[in-house]
Write an enzyme that holds these catalytic residues in place. Structure first.
Site, mmCIF file in Angstrom:
data_model
loop_
_atom_site.group_PDB
_atom_site.id
_atom_site.type_symbol
_atom_site.label_atom_id
_atom_site.label_comp_id
_atom_site.label_asym_id
_atom_site.label_seq_id
_atom_site.Cartn_x
_atom_site.Cartn_y
_atom_site.Cartn_z
ATOM 1 N N ARG A 1 44.933 45.789 44.900
ATOM 2 C CA ARG A 1 44.304 45.048 43.811
ATOM 3 C C ARG A 1 42.798 45.001 44.050
ATOM 4 N NH1 ARG A 1 45.788 38.919 41.815
ATOM 5 N NH2 ARG A 1 45.408 38.387 43.998
ATOM 6 N N ASP B 1 44.646 30.217 47.611
ATOM 7 C CA ASP B 1 43.679 31.294 47.459
ATOM 8 C C ASP B 1 42.732 30.933 46.335
ATOM 9 O OD1 ASP B 1 45.055 31.772 45.098
ATOM 10 O OD2 ASP B 1 45.850 33.726 45.702
#
Length: 529
Positions: free
Chosen positions: A167, A446
């Site tokens: 990603r 995160d």
């Protein structure tokens, strides 16, 4: 530029980049790789800037299904067939791109590891370059790591390795350490371009990619930009058209209204959509905060069983299966607790229930944040279907715009408010110290979960006459008190990034007190990184 042909010595008078911080990184940013990045910049940066301007123009607009693509949504077309190697993705694990994490994740027993340059990696220059070097070694089966010279060595187990997906950072982010003609390079182009340049042909020869996750798209036009970039990469690297396969994260509210259109733009290479639930909640706040009466409760009360989230997941599965691609479930962020059996069982029970909900709805696979959750998730999906996936499942229900926009009611407890402040400060302190994912109170946090907390604080504190569940008026004094209580305690507990707590508090105060809700906390934070 065909890399199969000898190129003239590149002229880098228009390109500047930061000094390489670690021995060996010159192999990542060699002359040909820099020329490749420069070419990407000149070809695609104007289009990216146009898309970012369109995002600004769309701010404040209520999302809707586009009338001019109604026929596209109604027609019975399908994306290109999903390759056999990508048809079974029942358990995927994600994490940052440091060597230890990459080795453990690839060896974890998951079907897929998504190496994440975005939400779980703090993009220091050292982190992004070493991450590229780590993935180069992993693709070649050569990755080794040991903490100290006399510590045990970690190594890949190629025979059992999970399938690698990468990603890159999102469309909105820059790589400030590389400038071309005085303009920062797109972080998407930096991450994607370098990974493809060094690894795409090896992965293609082995039939293992390159496979990518695409984050934070908001429209079919943005998906078309990605399509153009990937088509050019394939041509430049001598790969067959459509060799790069992508899964798109539906993690913005506007994208939930454009799933068919996004799939259609990428129809020769898309293999799935993913319920990026945490960023999706953040996007709902960012998109709807100015709507009269809009409010969200504390994060712990915003479960996927809420109507607006259940509707989003239902429509994602319906859309994917109608178009012949996989529907991936969202993240289980719990962290197993080996020292507390009761707490551990509680956490695993929550994971099990969430994965049963996903499998029952028709998802073909799911995400976990920790290797200890893989057996739980796998058992649920193994029980749900016998083959590689459940593409034949079509959930009931006609999901309308009103379902995706339905309000979510609840409360804000004193504990929930203080926890929201603490998560923001602790995460920002860790991020500013160079760590992009951190365990806080049994959950892996995160950038996406921090964005929820940050935007919730802004939403709550800018509303008038909002009360906590005990009747206390939610005011700036509570915010100040919560912040004042943190530095001493976090220093004593020596939490990750404790030396950055003051800087984190200052940044959070600026973001929360701003009269406008900032688009992303990582944008101002990046300038301090």
């Amino acid at each position: 530029m065909s890399l199969a042909q000898k190129q003239p010595e590149p002229d880098f008078s228009d390109l500047r980049h930061a000094p390489l911080p670690v021995a060996g990184d010159s192999a990542v940013l060699n002359a040909d790789a820099l020329a490749f990045l420069r070419d990407l910049h000149h070809r695609f940066e104007p289009g990216r800037q146009a898309l970012l301007r369109q995002r600004q123009q769309d701010k404040g607009r209520l999302p809707a299904f586009a009338e001019d693509t109604a026929n596209l949504r109604a027609d019975d077309w399908r994306a290109a067939p999903v390759p056999d190697i990508l048809r079974d993705r029942r358990v995927e694990i994600t994490g940052p791109v440091d060597a230890k994490t990459v080795i453990n994740a690839l060896n974890s027993g998951a079907n897929v590891f998504m190496a994440d340059f975005e939400d779980s990696t703090a993009p220091t220059w050292a982190n992004v370059l070493s991450g590229q070097r780590v993935l180069q070694a992993a693709v070649r089966g050569e990755l080794r790591w040991r903490q100290t010279a006399d510590a045990p060595e970690y190594a890949l187990e190629p025979a059992h390795a999970a399938l690698l997906m990468v990603r890159p950072r999102g469309l909105h982010l820059d790589e400030k350490h590389v400038e071309i003609d005085g303009v920062r390079l797109s972080a998407t182009l930096f991450d994607l371009g370098l990974f493809a340049y060094h690894n795409a042909r090896i992965l293609a020869e082995r039939g293992r990619g390159p496979f990518l996750y695409i984050p934070k798209l908001q429209s079919a036009a943005e998906a078309q930009w990605i399509e153009s970039v990937l088509a050019h990469l394939e041509s430049a690297l001598g790969l067959p058209a459509g060799q790069c396969k992508v899964t798109v994260l539906i993690e913005t509210l506007p994208a939930a209204f454009a799933m068919d259109e996004i799939i259609h733009a990428l129809r020769q290479r898309i293999v799935g959509l993913n319920c990026g639930r945490w960023d999706y909640i953040f996007s709902a706040i960012k998109t709807l905060h100015s709507q009269p009466g809009f409010m969200l409760p504390e994060r712990g009360q915003i479960a996927m069983t809420r109507h607006f989230l259940h509707s989003y997941a239902t429509r994602l599965v319906q859309t994917c299966h109608r178009r012949g691609i996989l529907a991936m479930g969202g993240m289980a962020a719990q962290i197993p607790n080996k020292r507390d059996a009761a707490a551990n069982e509680t956490a695993l029970a929550k994971v099990r229930a969430d994965k049963q909900r996903e499998a029952g709805l028709g998802h073909d696979g799911t995400w976990v944040a920790h290797p200890g959750l893989i057996p739980v998730a796998r058992a649920v999906f193994d029980a749900a279907f016998e083959g590689s996936n459940q593409l034949e499942v079509m959930p009931d229900g006609d999901v309308a715009a009103a379902d995706l926009l339905k309000p979510c009611h609840g409360s804000i407890t004193p504990e929930g408010f203080n926890d929201t402040v603490e998560v923001c400060v602790r995460y920002l302190a860790a991020w500013l110290s160079g760590t992009g994912c951190v365990a806080i109170h049994g959950l892996m946090e995160d950038a996406a979960t921090a964005e929820i907390c940050r935007s919730q604080l802004w939403l709550w504190l800018h509303k008038k006459n909002l009360h906590l569940s005990d009747g206390t008026l939610l005011c700036w004094g509570l915010f100040d008190a919560a912040l004042l209580a943190l530095p001493g305690r976090l220093q004593r507990e020596a939490v990750l990034g404790h030396d950055k707590v003051g800087e984190a508090i200052a940044l959070l105060e600026t973001l929360v007190r701003s009269p406008e809700l900032a688009d992303f906390l990582t944008l101002p934070a990046y300038e301090s990184l």
